[in-house]
Design an enzyme around this catalytic site. Structure first.
Site, mmCIF file in Angstrom:
data_model
loop_
_atom_site.group_PDB
_atom_site.id
_atom_site.type_symbol
_atom_site.label_atom_id
_atom_site.label_comp_id
_atom_site.label_asym_id
_atom_site.label_seq_id
_atom_site.Cartn_x
_atom_site.Cartn_y
_atom_site.Cartn_z
ATOM 1 C CG ASP A 57 -1.998 1.264 1.005
ATOM 2 O OD1 ASP A 57 -3.279 0.331 0.892
ATOM 3 O OD2 ASP A 57 -1.961 2.102 0.793
ATOM 4 C CB VAL A 61 1.923 0.814 -8.010
ATOM 5 C CG1 VAL A 61 1.673 -0.148 -6.687
ATOM 6 C CG2 VAL A 61 0.601 1.698 -7.996
ATOM 7 C CG ASN A 91 -7.338 -4.868 -5.811
ATOM 8 O OD1 ASN A 91 -7.970 -4.683 -6.698
ATOM 9 N ND2 ASN A 91 -7.302 -4.346 -4.425
ATOM 10 C CE1 TYR A 97 -11.724 2.506 -10.738
ATOM 11 C CE2 TYR A 97 -13.820 1.761 -11.977
ATOM 12 C CZ TYR A 97 -12.915 1.797 -11.141
ATOM 13 O OH TYR A 97 -12.903 0.386 -10.362
ATOM 14 C CE LYS A 130 -9.709 -0.231 -11.846
ATOM 15 N NZ LYS A 130 -8.753 -0.799 -11.297
#
Length: 172
Positions: free
Chosen positions: A9, A37, A63, A130, A134
Site C-alpha cells: 500500500d 506503484v 489491485n 476510471y 480499467k
C-alpha cells in the site's frame, strides 16, 4: 490456506491492520511493504524484498486503484485524469512487469490477476478516467497473457461491480 502474503500500500496504516488480520489466521506469514506503484524503483525494491524473504513469487493480485473525480467528461480535470491513469494503468503495469520478470527469471509458473471493472464494459457516466483506465487494464491483460503464456504465467482480470439495493438487480 497457508500462503505467504506480501501486502502493498502507499501508506502504512492500512497495511498494519491487514497484517494483523492475516497473521491472526495462523496459516501463513505476511509481509507489509509501503510502495507507491507509480514509482518503478519502489516497485522493483518491493519485488526484491518479497523474493528475498519468501523466494519465488507464484501469484500476484494486481489491485492498485484510484477512482478519481466523478465529473462529466467535458469538465473533467486533466490532472486528475492523469493521476487515475498513473495509478490504475502505469502503476498496475509496473507491478505486473516487475513480478513477471521475477517469475520468468526464476522459472516459476504462476498467475497474475488484474482488477479491472465492469465499468470498463459499461461506460459509467461521470467516471471517464476510471472507465478509460480499467478498459486499458483489460487490454493490458489480454496482451500480457499472450506474452507470458510461454513461461507458464497466466494473466487474467476480474471485473467487479457494485451490487446491492438500487444497483444492478433493481434495474431493467
Amino acid at each position: 490456506q497457508g500462503a505467504n502474503v506480501v501486502m502493498v500500500d502507499v501508506s502504512e496504516g492500512p497495511l498494519s491492520e491487514t497484517a494483523k488480520a492475516v497473521e491472526a489466521l495462523g496459516k501463513g506469514t505476511s509481509m507489509s511493504c509501503v510502495c507507491n506503484v507509480t514509482k518503478p524503483a519502489e516497485v522493483d525494491a518491493m519485488v526484491k524484498a518479497a523474493t528475498g524473504r519468501f523466494g519465488a513469487i507464484h501469484c500476484l493480485w494486481n489491485n492498485a486503484g484510484y477512482q478519481g473525480a466523478m465529473v462529466p467528461a467535458a469538465d473533467y480535470p486533466l490532472d486528475d485524469f492523469q493521476r487515475v491513469m498513473d495509478i490504475n494503468v502505469v502503476g498496475s503495469f509496473s507491478v505486473l512487469r516487475a513480478v513477471a520478470r521475477s517469475m520468468r527469471e526464476t522459472g516459476t509458473p504462476g498467475s497474475i490477476v488484474n482488477t479491472a471493472s465492469v465499468a470498463a464494459l459499461r461506460g459509467t457516466p461521470t467516471m471517464c478516467a476510471y472507465v478509460a483506465s480499467k478498459s486499458a487494464l483489460i487490454g493490458l491483460t489480454m496482451s500480457t497473457a499472450k506474452d507470458l503464456a510461454p513461461y507458464g504465467i497466466r494473466v487474467n482480470a476480474v471485473s467487479p461491480a457494485l451490487i446491492g439495493p438500487g444497483f444492478m438487480w433493481d434495474r431493467q
